[in-house]
Design an enzyme around this catalytic site. Sequence first.
Site, PDB file in Angstrom:
ATOM      1  N   SER A  81       0.896  -1.209   0.131  1.00 49.14           N
ATOM      2  CA  SER A  81      -0.031   0.002  -0.102  1.00 49.14           C
ATOM      3  C   SER A  81       0.844   1.112  -0.106  1.00 49.14           C
ATOM      4  O   SER A  81       1.997   1.030   0.154  1.00 49.14           O
ATOM      5  CB  SER A  81      -0.718  -0.148   1.323  1.00 49.14           C
ATOM      6  N   LYS A 123      -5.660   8.676  -8.745  1.00 48.91           N
ATOM      7  CA  LYS A 123      -5.750   7.306  -7.954  1.00 48.91           C
ATOM      8  C   LYS A 123      -7.154   6.978  -8.014  1.00 48.91           C
ATOM      9  O   LYS A 123      -8.027   7.555  -7.436  1.00 48.91           O
ATOM     10  CB  LYS A 123      -5.543   7.546  -6.277  1.00 48.91           C
ATOM     11  N   LYS A 321      -4.944  12.081  -0.919  1.00 46.11           N
ATOM     12  CA  LYS A 321      -6.186  11.979  -0.948  1.00 46.11           C
ATOM     13  C   LYS A 321      -6.853  13.149  -0.901  1.00 46.11           C
ATOM     14  O   LYS A 321      -6.383  14.360  -0.240  1.00 46.11           O
ATOM     15  CB  LYS A 321      -6.586  11.180   0.243  1.00 46.11           C
ATOM     16  N   CYS A 415     -50.783  15.229   4.429  1.00 46.17           N
ATOM     17  CA  CYS A 415     -49.645  16.176   4.065  1.00 46.17           C
ATOM     18  C   CYS A 415     -49.181  16.982   5.000  1.00 46.17           C
ATOM     19  O   CYS A 415     -49.918  17.592   5.799  1.00 46.17           O
ATOM     20  CB  CYS A 415     -50.184  17.111   2.815  1.00 46.17           C
TER      21      CYS A 415
END
Length: 787
Positions: A81, A123, A321, A415
């Site tokens: 990773s 990515k 990220k 309603c």
Amino acid sequence: MKAVETRILELRAELDEHNYRYHVLDEPSIPDVEYDRLFHELKALEAENPHLVTPDSPTQRVGSAALSAFTQVRHEMPMLSLGNAFEENDMLEFDRRVTEGLDLPAGDLFGAGSKVQYSCEPKLDGLAVSLLYRDGALVRGATRGDGTTGEDISVNVRTVRNIPLKLKGKGWPDVLEVRGEVFMSKAGFERLNASQLEIGGKTFANPRNAAAGSLRQLDSKITANRPLEFCCYGLGQTSAEIADTHIGVLETLKKWGMPVSHELKLANGVEECLDYYRDIGERRLTLSYEIDGVVFKVNNLAAQRELGFRAREPRWAIAHKFPAMEELTELLDVEFQVGRTGAVTPVARLKPVKVAGVMVANATLHNMDEVARLGLMIGDTVIIRRAGDVIPQVVQVVAERRPENARAVQVPQTCPVCGSHVERTQLIKRSKGKETVTEGAVYRCVGRLACGAQLKQAIIHYVSRRAMDIEGLGDKTIEQLVDEKLIGSPADLYKLKYEQIIDLEGFAEISSNKLLKAIADSRQPTLARFIYALGIPDVGEETAKVLARSLASLDRVKQALPEVLTYLPDVGLEVAYEIHSFFEDEHNRNVIDALLGECGLQLQDQGELGAEFAASTTLEGLIDKLHIPSVGPGAAQKLADRFGTLEAIISADWLDMRQTLPEKQAKSVRDFFDDSAHAERARAIEAQLKDFGMHWRSEKKTVEGLPLAGQTWVLTGSLERMSRDVAKEKLESLGAKVSGSVSAKTHTVVAGPGAGSKLTKANELGLTVLDEDALLKRLTELGVAVD
């Protein structure tokens, strides 16, 4: 036999080349139909000669027998990773570590100056896979797994269309392991979920889950039918080096047939990396696939080896990220809001949570079918997803976290705004002369404009820019007008007095007079704008234009039977019934009468029936639209050619009918018209078409009545004499299609000040380019008013 074998090899080579051009270069050289012809020819030859089938044939992507389980695969080189960066400071720190690790003090030279060169690529949000090639042939596919051990998914990766079963060209190492991401595009994801809903199958929360679930199917035939794609991002084990840089590796792999990101770029230093991150972050939502960040790698492979690894991640790469688009939170309650058409829609009230950088406290639930599909209960822990300007939505329930006091979501019987009864809609499916009624997903308040929520939304829609375009009437002003009971329908807008407006919050003398003038100026709308402003369910701006262009008068639109409306382009039977039902409703008719009567609206662009509509109304078309069982377009054409009129078909004796059609179809036609209700309905449709000025012709005609029919125009830059929307309307009234992009099929480009890339492309293609004056002159020549 030699000839067959040679032809098979030729077809494989040709199909491989077309696959490469389509999936890797994004430059298809033949139309899909020609590709399909070649593919089916190869498939037929291989079926006749099964001993000539090879694993790398393009036909071998359809999947094989289901597996009982995946076997384990050990990665010779671990699939590690990456470390993560969430802030700019994280990237600066990463660059500092790289620089120090390479012993590059300021002022030393490395590539370009003292800056480290990095490769930059998106990515992708999918599933990491390893593809092993021996002697250029794909022999194994595996998942990342825990990085050391993955699962053998060879039969499944072979079904992914843009993964080459055999590498192109030459020069590849004997052993080559390519690593990359299997993903699903946004469009493919939407198609998959839609098809799953149709068959009652499982839907997916997001494209990543869909890709992972599709790739790990034990039955590869299922995988073969999923819209999966592959993009490579690097190498694992190889028997020889293929380049000195990471970008060089990817460019070489691309030559061998591997799909590589179109966004791949070289950055000279960390500042250019941050520029890349910001740029692709701004464009993130426009990409055809989902990404969750950017990967930066030291581009020089020797430098990568020098930096090495730490723990379970490389020192020479990092994933920067984006803010998360999905988060966990608690569903506190479900409330119901009322829309323009009376739809009572559930809205999730959430424990506030930050998603993609924005605090979210509410999320859409669409309808009660979606609540049931999710299995949602108040008190649940849920996954919230947000993408850009899209309203946040609940995509999944974390069932194992459900509390004991969780409550079911109940639809209100009355309603929440006006107290009127709430009823569940019914879906009427019409096919082959039969109607099937099922419960719809939508609940609706029956209060209509007596319901404050519906009235507010109806007025907001009526005054909007693409409808009646009344400036100065914002949402808050409309809320005031409704709450103060100054308006009860769109017609009441035209009765407003200066004294009423100036008392509203935010209004003074000038703004009050401007609003009154804007309302008065809206009294002469085009027919298309007026139809759109009415807010007919399922009738958007384009359908309103089609209705206006084809029928050319409000009276015809109001009178048109559903079957007549289906002659119009892109108007299906269900939408046709919505239009017909709207104008059949007494309340709607009263509102329209008030607008055209006491309010003094005068609709423009009304006149003769549209040429396109006139060309489409044929007798065979009418027969086909009756949905007679077993009678399709071919049989309808035969009936029209043989009998010439509807009455002749209805009254035809058995012998005549049998001479025209096979027995089953002939009997079906006779049985259909023996039902007096069917015969009278057909006569009513024909009578209306004739009232509109039609008469039968057995052959469909080419549209020649509109001077710009068949031409595609593009507007770019700014216009001074009229807005681009108005220019678009005028061109469309002459039959032109107005597009947002320039291509070789474009007929004319209208370029005003500020025209950019579209004008450049038009000049490169040698297209006709007009300025605004030339456009106005052309419109005037064609009889269109430009003032």
